[in-house]
Scaffold this active site. Structure first.
Site, PDB file in Angstrom:
ATOM      1  N   CYS A   2       0.841  -1.196   0.000  1.00 36.58           N
ATOM      2  CA  CYS A   2       0.000   0.000   0.000  1.00 36.58           C
ATOM      3  C   CYS A   2       0.874   1.243   0.000  1.00 36.58           C
ATOM      4  O   CYS A   2       2.101   1.172  -0.014  1.00 36.58           O
ATOM      5  CB  CYS A   2      -0.906   0.001   1.227  1.00 36.58           C
ATOM      6  SG  CYS A   2      -1.930  -1.480   1.396  1.00 36.58           S
ATOM      7  N   ARG A  54      -4.796   1.420  -0.984  1.00 35.93           N
ATOM      8  CA  ARG A  54      -4.814   0.003  -0.629  1.00 35.93           C
ATOM      9  C   ARG A  54      -4.616  -0.905  -1.841  1.00 35.93           C
ATOM     10  O   ARG A  54      -5.300  -0.765  -2.854  1.00 35.93           O
ATOM     11  CB  ARG A  54      -6.150  -0.365   0.034  1.00 35.93           C
ATOM     12  CG  ARG A  54      -6.161  -1.807   0.566  1.00 35.93           C
ATOM     13  CD  ARG A  54      -7.494  -2.183   1.156  1.00 35.93           C
ATOM     14  NE  ARG A  54      -7.437  -3.532   1.729  1.00 35.93           N
ATOM     15  CZ  ARG A  54      -8.501  -4.288   1.965  1.00 35.93           C
ATOM     16  NH1 ARG A  54      -9.714  -3.843   1.689  1.00 35.93           N
ATOM     17  NH2 ARG A  54      -8.362  -5.494   2.472  1.00 35.93           N
ATOM     18  N   LEU A  55      -3.649  -1.813  -1.711  1.00 35.81           N
ATOM     19  CA  LEU A  55      -3.497  -2.951  -2.610  1.00 35.81           C
ATOM     20  C   LEU A  55      -3.977  -4.157  -1.815  1.00 35.81           C
ATOM     21  O   LEU A  55      -3.308  -4.611  -0.886  1.00 35.81           O
ATOM     22  CB  LEU A  55      -2.039  -3.128  -3.042  1.00 35.81           C
ATOM     23  CG  LEU A  55      -1.728  -4.328  -3.941  1.00 35.81           C
ATOM     24  CD1 LEU A  55      -2.462  -4.211  -5.280  1.00 35.81           C
ATOM     25  CD2 LEU A  55      -0.233  -4.457  -4.186  1.00 35.81           C
ATOM     26  N   ILE A  57      -4.644  -7.621  -0.385  1.00 29.69           N
ATOM     27  CA  ILE A  57      -3.968  -8.919  -0.388  1.00 29.69           C
ATOM     28  C   ILE A  57      -4.699  -9.900   0.532  1.00 29.69           C
ATOM     29  O   ILE A  57      -4.958 -11.034   0.171  1.00 29.69           O
ATOM     30  CB  ILE A  57      -2.496  -8.777   0.070  1.00 29.69           C
ATOM     31  CG1 ILE A  57      -1.747  -7.766  -0.810  1.00 29.69           C
ATOM     32  CG2 ILE A  57      -1.806 -10.130   0.069  1.00 29.69           C
ATOM     33  CD1 ILE A  57      -1.600  -8.169  -2.251  1.00 29.69           C
ATOM     34  N   LEU A  58      -5.020  -9.457   1.751  1.00 36.24           N
ATOM     35  CA  LEU A  58      -5.760 -10.265   2.719  1.00 36.24           C
ATOM     36  C   LEU A  58      -7.110  -9.600   2.995  1.00 36.24           C
ATOM     37  O   LEU A  58      -7.173  -8.380   3.185  1.00 36.24           O
ATOM     38  CB  LEU A  58      -4.981 -10.401   4.031  1.00 36.24           C
ATOM     39  CG  LEU A  58      -3.643 -11.152   3.952  1.00 36.24           C
ATOM     40  CD1 LEU A  58      -2.890 -11.008   5.270  1.00 36.24           C
ATOM     41  CD2 LEU A  58      -3.857 -12.616   3.625  1.00 36.24           C
ATOM     42  N   ASN A  80       1.327  -0.075   5.613  1.00 34.21           N
ATOM     43  CA  ASN A  80       1.827  -0.641   4.365  1.00 34.21           C
ATOM     44  C   ASN A  80       2.687  -1.838   4.714  1.00 34.21           C
ATOM     45  O   ASN A  80       3.700  -1.691   5.405  1.00 34.21           O
ATOM     46  CB  ASN A  80       2.656   0.414   3.609  1.00 34.21           C
ATOM     47  CG  ASN A  80       3.447  -0.182   2.460  1.00 34.21           C
ATOM     48  OD1 ASN A  80       3.055  -1.174   1.869  1.00 34.21           O
ATOM     49  ND2 ASN A  80       4.577   0.437   2.145  1.00 34.21           N
ATOM     50  N   ASP A 105      -4.295  -8.234   8.756  1.00 35.95           N
ATOM     51  CA  ASP A 105      -3.212  -8.006   9.714  1.00 35.95           C
ATOM     52  C   ASP A 105      -3.224  -6.569  10.215  1.00 35.95           C
ATOM     53  O   ASP A 105      -2.696  -6.281  11.294  1.00 35.95           O
ATOM     54  CB  ASP A 105      -1.859  -8.380   9.115  1.00 35.95           C
ATOM     55  CG  ASP A 105      -1.598  -7.752   7.758  1.00 35.95           C
ATOM     56  OD1 ASP A 105      -2.506  -7.112   7.197  1.00 35.95           O
ATOM     57  OD2 ASP A 105      -0.479  -7.916   7.232  1.00 35.95           O
ATOM     58  N   ILE A 293      13.738 -12.943 -16.273  1.00 36.08           N
ATOM     59  CA  ILE A 293      14.116 -12.087 -17.393  1.00 36.08           C
ATOM     60  C   ILE A 293      15.386 -12.658 -18.012  1.00 36.08           C
ATOM     61  O   ILE A 293      16.360 -12.916 -17.304  1.00 36.08           O
ATOM     62  CB  ILE A 293      14.378 -10.630 -16.943  1.00 36.08           C
ATOM     63  CG1 ILE A 293      13.094  -9.999 -16.429  1.00 36.08           C
ATOM     64  CG2 ILE A 293      14.956  -9.798 -18.084  1.00 36.08           C
ATOM     65  CD1 ILE A 293      12.048  -9.740 -17.482  1.00 36.08           C
ATOM     66  N   GLY A 367      14.278 -13.766  -3.660  1.00 42.88           N
ATOM     67  CA  GLY A 367      15.423 -14.306  -2.922  1.00 42.88           C
ATOM     68  C   GLY A 367      16.340 -13.240  -2.354  1.00 42.88           C
ATOM     69  O   GLY A 367      17.450 -13.557  -1.907  1.00 42.88           O
TER      70      GLY A 367
END
Length: 639
Positions: A2, A54-55, A57-58, A80, A105, A293, A367
């Site tokens: 977010c 807001r993005l 996700i939950l 965020n 969360d 890529i 990673g």
């Protein structure tokens, strides 16, 4: 993920309508960080404004809407990030008979704060986050950043205002604050390719340091509190077993796979991403999407290995090749995506990787962090050899060696490097030797890392103001805290290079495409485990990531594990001459460059001519200059 933003105006002169307007424009500037919804909250009496993008996700419902209040009504939050242990923490709170309205969360954090306070809550959280809390009762603002600095926040301060935002562009929407370039920060940028925390490109704007709580009260008193710091690991090293390490990392991967939206994984073909991808697929009931890529230049291309790995572990693999005819589009994105100067050239393929990943998923595992925690960088092995074979040698011998290195042309050393084993030679061997030659007469061990991470020896040749910010790389106290040269380098990279370069690169690139990236290696338990490991589990005889390679053998054959590290680079030197030449010369020979009065432009022009002729490869300094000029033209030209 977010975008969060807000401010306190101590003069309390703004109307409710004005506070709401400023909240809206700050939020709108970060639409890309949260395209699903937005919210604002203002308090005219206290001069406070909070805004959120807001993005989802939950809990994709409106129950997760922010800004969010605690059940007691005292606290307000904009947040965020992702908290991976939120379910255990929720169970702890539910025992206190708190009734939750959502499965987010966010609500867990605000209820923890209501019960335990900000400091204890911050210590309990395992995740990547930045959140702002408004305490209505005490009229206090708290801003908290995760212990590694995965999620960003910038804070502006003047006598009448404290403002915060996930990105600087939101601060720029406030007409009542003034932002002036900090020329010492420009010098730091020229040296490092990024501006280290807590500094930013502007004088009155700082980045909140990782593991820190920022607090400001009604008396305008500002306080920073560290709730976590690296000195916690000045303890005896522990022994481990492969099984123990495997379980700790796998648990981190499993906890970060929790999502109500599609999830995938970045798979470069290297050790770190391959282990994360393998563990993620092991714990998925169906093939997950992996993304890579590729590069047409074999010197940089790991896509063929990623494809083989994906087939073995069973992911649904997606690859796109980095085409140089797409560079124009990527260059045009840079100044808006990175709204302060940032010149890690792998930002270009990272933007493209984020773009293709977002087409199929909203969350991706990465990673990142493996090199810093488990000793993966070439410079760590170089440091050990430098210490053993060079640092302890007589001064006269070092001076002679320096003259020999500088006597022969760089191209000759590059050719020699191509015939040497990768741990001794490799790409740009001549540049590495020239860097080394500048260290030979320096008696300080810490000077080794300073030079290795620097673009240049003498900043005054490049910029008008050669003074710079002092950060951990220049703090000799770290030599006392961490006597071993490679362990010290790992710690400093973890504290500075990881958050301010690697994580910044990925956050801005991914959020530019509304993609959330999670980092299992930076789980609290993995960090604790890695810093508690004896060095022998990480590196020996110029080979790093020993424990990770052993774990990866559970999934892949040795032929795909024991091969030279390639990194996520591009043929920058060639691109500078063949693709960017016209744009670079537009800036170098511009009439406005003298008025800018930042760079020693005659010296930059000399570097460019040497680069074009092939006499020297000045790719990093020239890219650094080029990126700054694009940033300046986009954000500062009309200021």
């Amino acid at each position: 993920m977010c975008g969060i933003s807000g401010f306190i105006n101590f003069s309390k002169t703004f109307s409710k309508e004005e506070l709401s307007l400023y909240a809206s424009v700050m939020s709108d500037s970060m639409f890309h960080r949260g395209p699903n919804s937005y919210g604002i909250w203002v308090d005219e009496k206290e001069g406070v404004s909070f805004s959120h993008r807001r993005l989802s996700i939950l809990d994709l419902s409106n129950n997760g809407h922010q800004p969010m209040e605690s059940s007691c009504g005292r606290y307000l939050i904009v947040y965020n990030g992702e908290i991976y242990n939120f379910r255990e923490l929720r169970e702890r709170i539910e025992k206190s008979k708190v009734k939750f309205k959502s499965s987010t969360d966010t609500e867990v954090i605000i209820e923890l704060v209501s019960k335990f306070g900000v400091l204890k809550t911050s210590k309990l959280l395992n995740g990547i986050f930045c959140f702002a809390i408004w305490d209505k009762k005490k009229t206090k603002l708290f801003i908290v950043r995760d212990r590694v600095g995965v999620k960003p926040v910038y804070i502006y301060k003047d006598p009448q205002t404290v403002a915060f935002a996930s990105e600087i562009k939101a601060l720029k929407k406030l007409p009542f604050i003034k932002l002036k370039i900090d020329y010492q920060s420009v010098s730091s940028y020229v040296r490092l390719n990024y501006i280290p925390s807590p500094y930013s490109i502007y004088k009155n704007v700082t980045k909140l340091s990782p593991g820190t709580i920022f607090e400001v009260g009604p008396n305008k008193k500002i306080k920073d509190t560290k709730y976590w710091q690296i000195s916690n690991f000045e303890t005896d090293k522990v022994h481990t077993s492969n099984k123990n390490s495997f379980n700790i990392i796998e648990e981190a991967v499993k906890s970060q796979m929790v999502s109500d939206v599609p999830l995938g994984v970045f798979l470069s073909g290297g050790i770190d991403s391959s282990l994360i991808a393998s563990m993620a697929q092991k714990n998925s009931v169906k093939p997950i999407n992996s993304f890579t890529i590729g590069f047409e230049d074999n010197q940089f291309n790991e896509a063929k290995y990623a494809k083989k790995i994906a087939k073995i572990i069973g992911t649904n693999h997606n690859e796109v090749y980095f085409r140089y005819d797409n560079l124009e589009k990527l260059l045009n994105v840079l100044p808006s995506a990175y709204d302060e100067p940032f010149a890690d050239s792998s930002q270009l393929p990272t933007l493209l990787l984020s773009q293709i990943t977002k087409k199929k998923v909203t969350v991706a595992l990465s990673g990142d962090g493996g090199d810093e925690l488990f000793a993966g960088y070439y410079r760590y092995f170089l440091a050990e050899r430098y210490q053993k074979y060079i640092f302890k040698q007589p001064l006269l011998l070092k001076i002679i060696l320096k003259k020999i290195i500088n006597f022969f042309p760089k191209n000759m050393w590059d050719s020699l490097g191509s015939f040497l084993p990768n741990t001794y030679g490799g790409n740009q061997f001549g540049d590495k030797l020239l860097k080394l030659s500048n260290l030979l007469a320096n008696p300080q061990e810490t000077s080794f890392q300073r030079r290795i991470i620097s673009n240049c020896n003498q900043l005054s040749l490049l910029v008008k103001d050669g003074s710079e910010k002092k950060v951990g790389y220049f703090d000799d106290e770290f030599e006392k805290l961490f006597p071993d040269i490679t362990e010290r380098m790992q710690v400093l990279d973890f504290l500075i290079y990881l958050p301010d370069d690697i994580l910044t690169k990925v956050d801005r690139a991914s959020m530019n495409h509304s993609l959330e990236v999670r980092v299992p290696f930076l789980d609290n338990n993995v960090i604790d485990h890695a810093f508690g490991l004896d060095k022998k589990y990480k590196m020996k005889n110029s080979e790093g990531k020993l424990i990770l390679k052993k774990l990866l053998k559970n999934f892949l054959p040795s032929s795909l594990i024991n091969r030279p590290k390639m990194g996520f680079g591009i043929p920058l030197g060639k691109l500078m001459k063949n693709n960017f030449s016209e744009k670079i010369e537009h800036y170098i020979y511009s009439k406005n460059i003298e008025k800018q009065n930042i760079y020693e432009i005659d010296y930059i022009r000399r570097l460019w001519e040497e680069h074009k002729s092939g006499r020297r490869n000045w790719q990093f300094l020239l890219w650094n200059f080029f990126v700054f000029q694009m940033w300046f033209e986009h954000w500062e030209k009309n200021s």
